[in-house]
Design an enzyme around this catalytic site. Structure first.
Site, PDB file in Angstrom:
ATOM      1  N   MET A  30      50.706  38.183  35.883  1.00 40.12           N
ATOM      2  CA  MET A  30      51.046  38.332  34.449  1.00 40.12           C
ATOM      3  C   MET A  30      52.629  38.390  34.533  1.00 40.12           C
ATOM      4  O   MET A  30      53.144  38.482  33.308  1.00 40.12           O
ATOM      5  CB  MET A  30      50.425  39.185  33.610  1.00 40.12           C
ATOM      6  CG  MET A  30      48.896  39.042  33.549  1.00 40.12           C
ATOM      7  SD  MET A  30      48.221  39.877  32.182  1.00 40.12           S
ATOM      8  CE  MET A  30      48.585  41.526  32.593  1.00 40.12           C
ATOM      9  N   HIS A  37      53.638  42.275  43.779  1.00 40.88           N
ATOM     10  CA  HIS A  37      53.355  40.979  43.431  1.00 40.88           C
ATOM     11  C   HIS A  37      53.750  40.076  44.660  1.00 40.88           C
ATOM     12  O   HIS A  37      53.071  39.349  45.252  1.00 40.88           O
ATOM     13  CB  HIS A  37      54.111  40.311  42.414  1.00 40.88           C
ATOM     14  CG  HIS A  37      53.217  40.840  41.032  1.00 40.88           C
ATOM     15  ND1 HIS A  37      54.170  41.699  40.041  1.00 40.88           N
ATOM     16  CD2 HIS A  37      52.214  40.999  40.456  1.00 40.88           C
ATOM     17  CE1 HIS A  37      53.544  42.214  39.011  1.00 40.88           C
ATOM     18  NE2 HIS A  37      52.348  41.465  39.193  1.00 40.88           N
ATOM     19  N   GLN A  61      42.689  38.780  27.422  1.00 46.73           N
ATOM     20  CA  GLN A  61      42.074  40.133  28.100  1.00 46.73           C
ATOM     21  C   GLN A  61      42.888  41.356  27.480  1.00 46.73           C
ATOM     22  O   GLN A  61      42.729  42.448  28.081  1.00 46.73           O
ATOM     23  CB  GLN A  61      42.614  40.126  29.703  1.00 46.73           C
ATOM     24  CG  GLN A  61      43.868  40.093  30.105  1.00 46.73           C
ATOM     25  CD  GLN A  61      44.318  39.794  31.488  1.00 46.73           C
ATOM     26  OE1 GLN A  61      44.116  38.811  32.008  1.00 46.73           O
ATOM     27  NE2 GLN A  61      44.774  40.746  32.318  1.00 46.73           N
ATOM     28  N   GLY A 155      45.278  41.746  44.138  1.00 43.79           N
ATOM     29  CA  GLY A 155      45.504  43.235  44.678  1.00 43.79           C
ATOM     30  C   GLY A 155      44.255  44.083  44.770  1.00 43.79           C
ATOM     31  O   GLY A 155      43.745  44.222  43.697  1.00 43.79           O
ATOM     32  N   ASP A 158      43.989  46.524  41.419  1.00 42.95           N
ATOM     33  CA  ASP A 158      43.051  46.395  40.460  1.00 42.95           C
ATOM     34  C   ASP A 158      41.688  46.056  41.196  1.00 42.95           C
ATOM     35  O   ASP A 158      41.417  45.035  41.001  1.00 42.95           O
ATOM     36  CB  ASP A 158      43.489  45.126  39.399  1.00 42.95           C
ATOM     37  CG  ASP A 158      44.911  45.357  39.057  1.00 42.95           C
ATOM     38  OD1 ASP A 158      45.078  46.058  38.137  1.00 42.95           O
ATOM     39  OD2 ASP A 158      46.082  44.732  39.506  1.00 42.95           O
ATOM     40  N   GLN A 161      38.784  44.551  39.157  1.00 49.08           N
ATOM     41  CA  GLN A 161      39.135  43.240  38.786  1.00 49.08           C
ATOM     42  C   GLN A 161      38.832  42.401  40.190  1.00 49.08           C
ATOM     43  O   GLN A 161      38.320  41.162  40.222  1.00 49.08           O
ATOM     44  CB  GLN A 161      40.656  42.872  38.649  1.00 49.08           C
ATOM     45  CG  GLN A 161      41.221  41.400  38.473  1.00 49.08           C
ATOM     46  CD  GLN A 161      42.449  41.539  37.917  1.00 49.08           C
ATOM     47  OE1 GLN A 161      42.645  41.468  36.551  1.00 49.08           O
ATOM     48  NE2 GLN A 161      43.578  41.395  38.767  1.00 49.08           N
TER      49      GLN A 161
HETATM   50  P1  AMP Z   1      49.488  41.607  37.056  1.00 49.62           P
HETATM   51  O1  AMP Z   1      50.636  40.646  37.155  1.00 49.62           O
HETATM   52  O2  AMP Z   1      49.471  42.985  37.026  1.00 49.62           O
HETATM   53  O3  AMP Z   1      48.045  40.824  36.668  1.00 49.62           O
HETATM   54  O4  AMP Z   1      48.989  41.375  38.613  1.00 49.62           O
HETATM   55  C1  AMP Z   1      48.984  40.245  39.629  1.00 49.62           C
HETATM   56  C2  AMP Z   1      48.215  40.554  40.942  1.00 49.62           C
HETATM   57  O5  AMP Z   1      49.013  41.451  41.455  1.00 49.62           O
HETATM   58  C3  AMP Z   1      46.991  41.204  40.683  1.00 49.62           C
HETATM   59  O6  AMP Z   1      46.210  40.799  41.543  1.00 49.62           O
HETATM   60  C4  AMP Z   1      47.148  42.617  41.065  1.00 49.62           C
HETATM   61  O7  AMP Z   1      46.282  43.308  41.560  1.00 49.62           O
HETATM   62  C5  AMP Z   1      48.283  42.476  42.042  1.00 49.62           C
HETATM   63  N1  AMP Z   1      49.204  43.701  42.201  1.00 49.62           N
HETATM   64  C6  AMP Z   1      49.641  44.347  40.896  1.00 49.62           C
HETATM   65  N2  AMP Z   1      50.332  45.722  41.244  1.00 49.62           N
HETATM   66  C7  AMP Z   1      50.200  45.573  42.655  1.00 49.62           C
HETATM   67  C8  AMP Z   1      50.639  46.526  43.726  1.00 49.62           C
HETATM   68  N3  AMP Z   1      51.287  47.734  43.378  1.00 49.62           N
HETATM   69  N4  AMP Z   1      50.357  46.319  45.084  1.00 49.62           N
HETATM   70  C9  AMP Z   1      49.671  45.101  45.324  1.00 49.62           C
HETATM   71  N5  AMP Z   1      49.197  44.397  44.482  1.00 49.62           N
HETATM   72  C10 AMP Z   1      49.636  44.479  43.049  1.00 49.62           C
END
Ligand code: AMP
Length: 348
Positions: A30, A37, A61, A155, A158, A161
């Protein structure tokens, strides 16, 4: 690096990459990218020929009254980071590209077709945020449909998820291998999250209470505590001790079903959600409960529990010594998996 805005462009490029034998890595996000990320991007870079990152704050969501409007955004900054990280394609669609019919935030404003993964969608995050996982599964299914055969990186941060997406990909026969990646943390243990930027100074300091509670709970499991409620009470007490935090849930669950077991055995996941100020944060940690024989050896001092703090709170990845289940991965307890926040055990 090519920036794409149209879904048909993404589908065409993905098809042509596949036709020419390229292994495509997909990293859905996102945006407002951080090192967490970028760790997914790096892994995709090493395992695939072409890397596609998507940036889309998915209205479906977010529930009513949630933080869709104030979710941090910085597409220009993100593009610079992705260019530096060697990404090949970035898909930054408009809401209209992803949802051709008008859509308001939340599944109640959705178009007719959504994807619901029953069971797992109703627990924990799903119970706290009704409709959230339907929104997630719907948008990820659209991305999988556009990209086709690929490895998709998600990640452990989550964790629920990740399990849900893996289940959805399997059930809907997407030719996608879902890869789980370990959580990247700040030096004090706070899991990196785009939402952290909304924490004030004191809130930011308070926010590490989540990882502290998880680590303390994990240490108890590692030392032979088998009662989920005892572990949860410990986590609750720790969060209660932080006036700026209010706990939404803390649980010790089976890492595969996310149900609370009668006794903690095998792959366990400790999960937590709390508000710090107005910011809602989630975190989790994986731990393998010792067997009864191991517990008695721990008590006799012949089975070592290595120091969790030093290793676990490092911001960089540390190698796990023995048999720590990265439950986000396909199988349980794989020796030598890398993680920076899983509880380690070591034979003496
Ligand atoms: P988001 O932008 O929050 O939807 O996250 C995008 C992807 O990055 C998802 O698969 C998350 O699980 C992963 N992610 C978010 N934060 C972290 C983190 N601290 N370490 C590793 N992966 C992450």
């Amino acid at each position: 690096m090519q920036v794409l805005e149209r879904s048909d462009e993404l589908a065409e490029i993905a098809q042509s990459l596949q036709r020419s034998g390229n292994r495509v890595g997909l990293v859905p996000t996102m945006g407002f990218l951080h090192r967490g990320h970028l760790s997914l991007v790096e892994r995709a870079r090493t395992e695939c020929d072409s890397v596609v990152v998507t940036i889309f704050v998915n209205p479906l969501q977010f529930g009513e009254g949630e933080d869709f409007d104030v979710y941090p955004r910085d597409v220009q900054g993100d593009l610079t980071k992705l260019e530096d990280a060697g990404v090949d394609f970035v898909f930054v669609p408009t809401v209209e590209q992803m949802y051709p019919e008008p859509v308001a935030a939340g599944v109640s404003g959705a178009t007719a077709t959504t994807v619901l993964v029953r069971g797992i969608s109703e627990l924990w995050e799903g119970a706290s945020r009704p409709g959230h996982f339907e929104g997630v599964a719907t948008v990820v299914a659209k991305l999988f449909a556009l990209v086709g055969r690929c490895r998709a990186y998600f990640g452990d941060k989550d964790y629920q998820q990740l399990l849900l997406i893996r289940r959805m990909a399997r059930d809907l026969l997407f030719p996608v291998e879902v890869v789980g990646c370990s959580t990247i943390r700040e030096p004090d243990g706070l899991a990196l999250s785009s939402r952290n930027v909304r924490l004030s100074g004191p809130e930011r300091r308070a926010a590490c209470v989540l990882s502290r509670a998880l680590l303390d709970g994990a240490r108890d499991v590692q030392s032979g505590e088998t009662q989920p409620h005892s572990v949860v009470e410990k986590m609750q007490r720790i969060v209660l001790g932080e006036p700026l935090a209010s706990l939404e849930y803390a649980a010790a669950v089976d890492a595969w079903t996310l149900e609370v077991p009668e006794k903690l055995v095998g792959d366990v996941r400790l999960i937590i959600a709390a508000r710090v100020g107005s910011v809602r944060l989630i975190d989790n940690v994986g731990v393998i409960a010792p067997t009864t024989a191991e517990v008695s050896r721990i008590q006799q001092g012949t089975f070592g529990v290595c120091s969790v703090e030093d290793r676990e709170l490092e911001p960089v990845e540390a190698t796990v010594l023995v048999g720590v289940g990265q439950a986000g991965e396909q199988a349980s307890g794989v020796a030598g998996v890398k993680s920076n926040h899983q509880v380690n055990r070591q034979e003496r």
